[in-house]
Design a protein around this motif. Structure first.
Motif, PDB file in Angstrom:
ATOM      1  N   LEU A  56       1.030  -1.155   0.124  1.00  0.00           N
ATOM      2  CA  LEU A  56       0.153   0.057   0.053  1.00  0.00           C
ATOM      3  C   LEU A  56       1.124   1.148   0.063  1.00  0.00           C
ATOM      4  N   PRO A  57       0.361   2.348  -0.526  1.00  0.00           N
ATOM      5  CA  PRO A  57       1.290   3.486  -0.523  1.00  0.00           C
ATOM      6  C   PRO A  57       1.283   4.295   0.730  1.00  0.00           C
ATOM      7  N   ASN A  58       2.402   5.104   1.338  1.00  0.00           N
ATOM      8  CA  ASN A  58       2.151   5.436   2.506  1.00  0.00           C
ATOM      9  C   ASN A  58       1.313   6.510   2.683  1.00  0.00           C
ATOM     10  N   ASP A  59       0.749   7.130   1.501  1.00  0.00           N
ATOM     11  CA  ASP A  59      -0.210   8.340   1.616  1.00  0.00           C
ATOM     12  C   ASP A  59      -1.532   7.725   2.275  1.00  0.00           C
ATOM     13  N   ILE A  60      -1.873   6.428   2.120  1.00  0.00           N
ATOM     14  CA  ILE A  60      -3.117   5.982   2.524  1.00  0.00           C
ATOM     15  C   ILE A  60      -3.186   6.170   3.799  1.00  0.00           C
ATOM     16  N   THR A  61      -2.238   6.538   4.708  1.00  0.00           N
ATOM     17  CA  THR A  61      -2.547   6.693   6.089  1.00  0.00           C
ATOM     18  C   THR A  61      -3.006   8.215   6.409  1.00  0.00           C
ATOM     19  N   ARG A  62      -3.296   8.749   5.376  1.00  0.00           N
ATOM     20  CA  ARG A  62      -3.973  10.193   5.302  1.00  0.00           C
ATOM     21  C   ARG A  62      -5.551   9.882   5.570  1.00  0.00           C
ATOM     22  N   LEU A  63      -6.001   8.799   5.177  1.00  0.00           N
ATOM     23  CA  LEU A  63      -7.491   8.410   5.347  1.00  0.00           C
ATOM     24  C   LEU A  63      -7.843   8.226   7.038  1.00  0.00           C
ATOM     25  N   ALA A  64      -7.621   9.344   7.655  1.00  0.00           N
ATOM     26  CA  ALA A  64      -7.867   9.089   9.171  1.00  0.00           C
ATOM     27  C   ALA A  64      -9.331   8.729   9.587  1.00  0.00           C
ATOM     28  N   ASP A  65     -10.372   8.557   8.859  1.00  0.00           N
ATOM     29  CA  ASP A  65     -11.551   8.242   9.115  1.00  0.00           C
ATOM     30  C   ASP A  65     -11.913   6.772   8.756  1.00  0.00           C
ATOM     31  N   LEU A  66     -11.315   6.101   8.179  1.00  0.00           N
ATOM     32  CA  LEU A  66     -11.199   4.945   7.378  1.00  0.00           C
ATOM     33  C   LEU A  66     -11.794   3.856   8.614  1.00  0.00           C
ATOM     34  N   GLU A  67     -13.057   3.046   8.229  1.00  0.00           N
ATOM     35  CA  GLU A  67     -13.422   2.403   9.274  1.00  0.00           C
ATOM     36  C   GLU A  67     -13.540   0.873   8.973  1.00  0.00           C
ATOM     37  N   GLU A  68     -13.819   0.718   7.446  1.00  0.00           N
ATOM     38  CA  GLU A  68     -13.651  -0.525   7.002  1.00  0.00           C
ATOM     39  C   GLU A  68     -12.776  -0.556   5.777  1.00  0.00           C
ATOM     40  N   LEU A  69     -12.097  -1.500   5.951  1.00  0.00           N
ATOM     41  CA  LEU A  69     -11.081  -2.128   4.738  1.00  0.00           C
ATOM     42  C   LEU A  69     -10.836  -3.428   4.367  1.00  0.00           C
ATOM     43  N   SER A  70     -10.920  -3.787   3.225  1.00  0.00           N
ATOM     44  CA  SER A  70     -10.881  -5.027   2.742  1.00  0.00           C
ATOM     45  C   SER A  70      -9.694  -5.251   1.770  1.00  0.00           C
ATOM     46  N   LEU A  71      -8.656  -6.051   2.256  1.00  0.00           N
ATOM     47  CA  LEU A  71      -7.687  -6.557   1.387  1.00  0.00           C
ATOM     48  C   LEU A  71      -7.369  -7.945   1.191  1.00  0.00           C
ATOM     49  N   ALA A  72      -8.607  -8.669   1.096  1.00  0.00           N
ATOM     50  CA  ALA A  72      -8.505  -9.821   0.938  1.00  0.00           C
ATOM     51  C   ALA A  72      -8.469 -10.279  -0.399  1.00  0.00           C
ATOM     52  N   ASN A  73      -8.012 -11.593  -0.412  1.00  0.00           N
ATOM     53  CA  ASN A  73      -7.702 -12.188  -1.962  1.00  0.00           C
ATOM     54  C   ASN A  73      -6.586 -11.223  -2.841  1.00  0.00           C
ATOM     55  N   ASN A  74      -5.611 -10.876  -2.074  1.00  0.00           N
ATOM     56  CA  ASN A  74      -4.574 -10.187  -2.699  1.00  0.00           C
ATOM     57  C   ASN A  74      -3.150 -10.813  -2.659  1.00  0.00           C
ATOM     58  N   ALA A  75      -2.223 -10.019  -2.680  1.00  0.00           N
ATOM     59  CA  ALA A  75      -0.670 -10.770  -2.678  1.00  0.00           C
ATOM     60  C   ALA A  75       0.059 -10.328  -1.549  1.00  0.00           C
ATOM     61  N   PHE A  76      -0.410  -9.899  -0.477  1.00  0.00           N
ATOM     62  CA  PHE A  76       0.428  -9.201   0.484  1.00  0.00           C
ATOM     63  C   PHE A  76       1.263 -10.284   1.215  1.00  0.00           C
ATOM     64  N   SER A  77       2.481 -10.497   1.038  1.00  0.00           N
ATOM     65  CA  SER A  77       3.342 -11.596   1.671  1.00  0.00           C
ATOM     66  C   SER A  77       3.890 -10.524   3.104  1.00  0.00           C
ATOM     67  N   THR A  78       3.726  -9.302   3.149  1.00  0.00           N
ATOM     68  CA  THR A  78       4.482  -8.789   4.158  1.00  0.00           C
ATOM     69  C   THR A  78       3.292  -7.891   4.637  1.00  0.00           C
ATOM     70  N   PHE A  79       2.956  -7.860   6.171  1.00  0.00           N
ATOM     71  CA  PHE A  79       1.769  -7.155   6.665  1.00  0.00           C
ATOM     72  C   PHE A  79       1.886  -5.563   6.433  1.00  0.00           C
ATOM     73  N   PRO A  80       0.886  -4.865   5.604  1.00  0.00           N
ATOM     74  CA  PRO A  80       1.103  -3.458   5.247  1.00  0.00           C
ATOM     75  C   PRO A  80       1.028  -2.652   6.763  1.00  0.00           C
ATOM     76  N   VAL A  81       2.151  -2.036   6.993  1.00  0.00           N
ATOM     77  CA  VAL A  81       2.350  -1.382   8.386  1.00  0.00           C
ATOM     78  C   VAL A  81       1.354  -0.183   8.363  1.00  0.00           C
ATOM     79  N   GLN A  82       0.886   0.258   7.044  1.00  0.00           N
ATOM     80  CA  GLN A  82       0.140   1.412   7.201  1.00  0.00           C
ATOM     81  C   GLN A  82      -1.103   1.382   8.048  1.00  0.00           C
ATOM     82  N   LEU A  83      -1.477   0.035   8.118  1.00  0.00           N
ATOM     83  CA  LEU A  83      -2.781  -0.219   8.754  1.00  0.00           C
ATOM     84  C   LEU A  83      -2.684   0.077  10.089  1.00  0.00           C
ATOM     85  N   LEU A  84      -1.387   0.333  10.764  1.00  0.00           N
ATOM     86  CA  LEU A  84      -1.319   0.552  12.211  1.00  0.00           C
ATOM     87  C   LEU A  84      -1.874   2.044  12.420  1.00  0.00           C
ATOM     88  N   LYS A  85      -1.915   2.862  11.158  1.00  0.00           N
ATOM     89  CA  LYS A  85      -2.478   4.285  11.618  1.00  0.00           C
ATOM     90  C   LYS A  85      -3.775   4.596  11.588  1.00  0.00           C
TER      91      LYS A  85
END
Length: 374
Positions: free
Chosen positions: A114-143
């Protein structure tokens, strides 16, 4: 017929129409709030989509979209964006411009990061990353501290920071990890959660508690001790002293938790003090600077010339933390402070918020200070 689309329409459902492109007639619907273009064969979104300034809900699921462009994210009112089951391999950093977004569905694509700028979505309440190819946990989610529903299923995750994720998402109500994947590189905790069909929040919470480091109990000391006195400088305009008083009250409570915090603002000056040298000395010691930003603050020649420049220099040279709090609607994003993340959004200043919302911003400020010192 697409020519029959009314330019006054507020909702349009054009799903399952065999479309290969976005009909031009849609772009004339200036009042459009909700648009469903799912289950078509659309490959490219026209940049003119940004003409739909009132659009709040956009469903582009089950199309053939492989590339998104910067202009596709100039939708200031968008709250729901569905991009599931397309051919996306990368998300542009401009997605961060959708600062009102609450629901984002990226499932069924080919994303690996995921791009780092996605962390600007401060009001995000629902996110689906299902059925993709993430082998490393996207740390941006911690924001995403407001996250309530999270889908991570069917990704080959080799790491899953359960404890940290648990602490960073206090409002999480559902998390989905079910997957038939079973290679040896998967994170052990992720493997355990994979077995649960549906919401695995209960298992997730148990893993977080199990992995949480145990604190040493000391009966005669405060609950948290941070060695050494920490220095905090508050820059404000006297017209905003009410906000200084409210923030100082919250900061004083931190002292009762064992934090040796020396707070300096110009109310500490006594008659006869060499005030300019006192201020320079306080800035030189500061580990953290809180800036109470308003029109009065930005218009103050003394603040602009004598306080802000040395604070920014100290931040650059020694890592002092700058924490702006927007107390009044002003041109913060045009100022020299624009590159520093404010505690609250510039378009939602303190004087426009309810008492509860004000207290939440001040609480967030104390948490940021905690992060600096802990």
């Amino acid at each position: 017929m697409m020519t029959d689309i009314s330019p006054f329409a507020s909702k349009l459902d054009l799903s399952n129409q065999g479309l290969t492109e976005v009909p031009e007639a849609i772009l004339r619907c200036k009042n459009l709030r909700k648009l469903n273009l799912s289950h078509n064969q659309i490959k490219i979104l026209p940049p003119e989509l940004s003409q739909l300034k009132r659009l709040q809900n956009l469903d582009l699921g089950n199309n053939q979209i492989s590339t998104l462009y910067a202009g596709n994210f100039d939708l200031p009112q968008l709250e729901v964006l569905i991009l599931r089951n397309n051919k996306l391999k990368k998300m542009p950093h401009q997605i961060g411009a959708l600062d009102k977004l609450k629901v984002l569905n990226l499932s069924g694509n080919q994303l690996v990061e995921l791009p780092n700028d996605i962390t600007r979505l401060a009001d995000l309440e629902e996110l689906s990353l299902a059925n993709n190819a993430f082998s490393t946990f996207p740390v941006q989610l911690l924001k995403f501290s407001k996250m309530k529903l999270l889908w991570l299923n069917n990704n080959p995750l080799s790491d899953l920071p359960v404890t940290e994720l648990h602490s960073k998402m206090p409002d999480l109500k559902s998390i989905y990890c079910f997957s038939p994947l079973s290679n040896h590189d998967l994170d052990p905790n992720y493997k355990l959660l994979q077995a649960k069909k549906g919401n695995c929040l209960a298992q997730f919470n148990l893993l977080a508690l199990k992995d949480k480091p145990k604190k040493k109990m000391e009966s005669t000391t405060p609950s948290r001790i941070i060695s050494g006195k920490k220095h905090l400088f508050i820059s404000y305009c006297h017209a905003d002293i009410e906000w200084l008083n409210k923030i100082n009250t919250a900061l004083q409570t931190m002292a009762y938790e064992g934090l040796e915090l020396e707070i300096w603002d110009d109310t500490r000056l006594n008659a006869g003090d060499l005030w300019k040298k006192e201020i320079e000395s306080a800035i030189a010691k500061a580990d953290v600077a809180i800036l109470l930003v308003s029109n009065s603050f930005l218009a103050s020649k003394f603040i602009r010339e004598q306080e802000v420049p040395p604070l920014l220099k100290k931040a650059e040279e020694s890592g002092a933390r700058i924490l702006p709090v927007i107390v009044g609607l002003c041109r913060f994003t045009k100022s020299t402070l624009k590159d520093y993340q404010a505690i609250n959004k510039p378009e939602r200043p303190m004087n426009a918020l309810s008492i509860h919302e004000q207290e939440k911003i001040i609480y967030d400020l104390t948490n940021e200070i905690d992060k600096v010192f802990e």
